[in-house]
Design a protein around this motif. Structure first.
Motif, PDB file in Angstrom:
ATOM      1  N   ARG A  35       7.359 -17.817  -9.468  1.00 44.30           N
ATOM      2  CA  ARG A  35       7.729 -16.493  -9.985  1.00 44.30           C
ATOM      3  C   ARG A  35       8.752 -16.634 -11.114  1.00 44.30           C
ATOM      4  NH1 ARG A  35       8.996 -12.284  -5.564  1.00 44.30           N
ATOM      5  NH2 ARG A  35       6.807 -12.733  -5.234  1.00 44.30           N
ATOM      6  N   PHE A  36       9.736 -17.532 -10.941  1.00 46.76           N
ATOM      7  CA  PHE A  36      10.690 -17.791 -12.019  1.00 46.76           C
ATOM      8  C   PHE A  36       9.964 -18.305 -13.258  1.00 46.76           C
ATOM      9  CE2 PHE A  36      14.695 -18.607  -9.275  1.00 46.76           C
ATOM     10  CZ  PHE A  36      14.979 -17.260  -9.293  1.00 46.76           C
ATOM     11  N   ALA A  37       9.022 -19.220 -13.050  1.00 43.95           N
ATOM     12  CA  ALA A  37       8.285 -19.784 -14.181  1.00 43.95           C
ATOM     13  C   ALA A  37       7.496 -18.702 -14.902  1.00 43.95           C
ATOM     14  CB  ALA A  37       7.355 -20.897 -13.695  1.00 43.95           C
ATOM     15  N   GLY A  38       6.907 -17.781 -14.153  1.00 44.50           N
ATOM     16  CA  GLY A  38       6.170 -16.692 -14.773  1.00 44.50           C
ATOM     17  C   GLY A  38       7.072 -15.757 -15.557  1.00 44.50           C
ATOM     18  N   ALA A  43       5.080 -21.280 -17.419  1.00 43.94           N
ATOM     19  CA  ALA A  43       4.245 -21.579 -16.262  1.00 43.94           C
ATOM     20  C   ALA A  43       3.670 -22.996 -16.316  1.00 43.94           C
ATOM     21  CB  ALA A  43       3.111 -20.560 -16.155  1.00 43.94           C
ATOM     22  N   LYS A  44       3.546 -23.557 -17.503  1.00 50.81           N
ATOM     23  CA  LYS A  44       3.024 -24.920 -17.618  1.00 50.81           C
ATOM     24  C   LYS A  44       4.006 -25.951 -17.067  1.00 50.81           C
ATOM     25  CE  LYS A  44       0.275 -23.870 -21.667  1.00 50.81           C
ATOM     26  NZ  LYS A  44       0.111 -24.073 -23.108  1.00 50.81           N
ATOM     27  N   LYS A  45       5.269 -25.578 -16.958  1.00 58.09           N
ATOM     28  CA  LYS A  45       6.301 -26.509 -16.508  1.00 58.09           C
ATOM     29  C   LYS A  45       6.814 -26.175 -15.115  1.00 58.09           C
ATOM     30  CE  LYS A  45       7.753 -27.175 -21.225  1.00 58.09           C
ATOM     31  NZ  LYS A  45       7.577 -28.397 -21.767  1.00 58.09           N
ATOM     32  N   VAL A  46       5.961 -25.604 -14.277  1.00 58.32           N
ATOM     33  CA  VAL A  46       6.392 -25.205 -12.939  1.00 58.32           C
ATOM     34  C   VAL A  46       6.755 -26.432 -12.103  1.00 58.32           C
ATOM     35  CG1 VAL A  46       4.093 -25.124 -11.881  1.00 58.32           C
ATOM     36  CG2 VAL A  46       5.906 -23.651 -11.017  1.00 58.32           C
ATOM     37  N   PHE A  47       6.071 -27.544 -12.317  1.00 57.62           N
ATOM     38  CA  PHE A  47       6.399 -28.748 -11.560  1.00 57.62           C
ATOM     39  C   PHE A  47       7.773 -29.292 -11.945  1.00 57.62           C
ATOM     40  CE2 PHE A  47       1.677 -28.927 -11.379  1.00 57.62           C
ATOM     41  CZ  PHE A  47       1.579 -28.695 -10.018  1.00 57.62           C
ATOM     42  N   VAL A  48       8.139 -29.166 -13.212  1.00 55.22           N
ATOM     43  CA  VAL A  48       9.475 -29.594 -13.647  1.00 55.22           C
ATOM     44  C   VAL A  48      10.540 -28.725 -12.978  1.00 55.22           C
ATOM     45  CG1 VAL A  48      11.007 -29.839 -15.640  1.00 55.22           C
ATOM     46  CG2 VAL A  48       8.612 -30.493 -15.824  1.00 55.22           C
TER      47      VAL A  48
END
Length: 161
Positions: A35-38, A43-48
């Motif tokens: 949700r923060f990434a969105g 969103a492409k860096k959600v794993f980071v």
């Protein structure tokens, strides 16, 4: 004596793993990091972002157990690495760091609490049960401002002592 220390170490490590697994399970089930990434449009860096949460948790755990490794400012001041005239600058830098850290930690905890409340649908259920139609945003803002006021009074009046 050695076996007692070993047993206490195993029990403490196991308890820490259980607690951290519970915290990460809540973060995953709530979906806070995606949700923060969105919201930040990364969103492409959600794993980071997820890895940074894990790194922050591990670093916080490390520095809470091994306190002397986290006292870089004290080491710099006692060794007079930059001279004795820089003590005021280090005090200001430390205070600014604490303010920024406290702000971001408060934002994270607040978002986590609201995400958990949203996941459990407590806010809509509560609003429906008491017949609350309009002004839900004002009510949530009032709760947040009340918590802020309480925190400011708590820390400025040194109630914790």
């Amino acid at each position: 004596m050695f076996l007692r220390q070993l047993l206490l170490s195993v029990i403490g490590g196991s308890a820490g793993l259980i607690v951290s697994a519970g915290v990460f399970t809540v973060l995953i089930s709530v979906g806070l990091i995606p949700r923060f990434a969105g919201k930040m449009h990364v969103a492409k860096k959600v794993f980071v972002l997820e890895e940074m949460v894990i790194f922050g948790t591990l670093a916080g755990s490390f520095f809470s157990v091994f306190r002397e490794w986290g006292m870089v400012g004290r080491m710099v001041r006692t060794q007079a690495v930059f001279g004795t005239a820089t003590e005021g600058i280090w005090n200001i830098a430390g205070t600014l760091f604490q303010i920024v850290f406290g702000l971001f930690a408060g934002i994270f905890v607040g978002c986590l609490a609201l995400a958990i409340a949203e996941m459990l649908n407590t806010i809509p259920v509560f609003a429906r049960r008491i017949g609350f139609r309009h002004g839900l945003g004002i009510a949530i803002l009032s709760v947040a401002l009340g918590k802020l006021t309480g925190s400011v009074i708590y820390f400025t009046q040194r109630i914790f002592l």
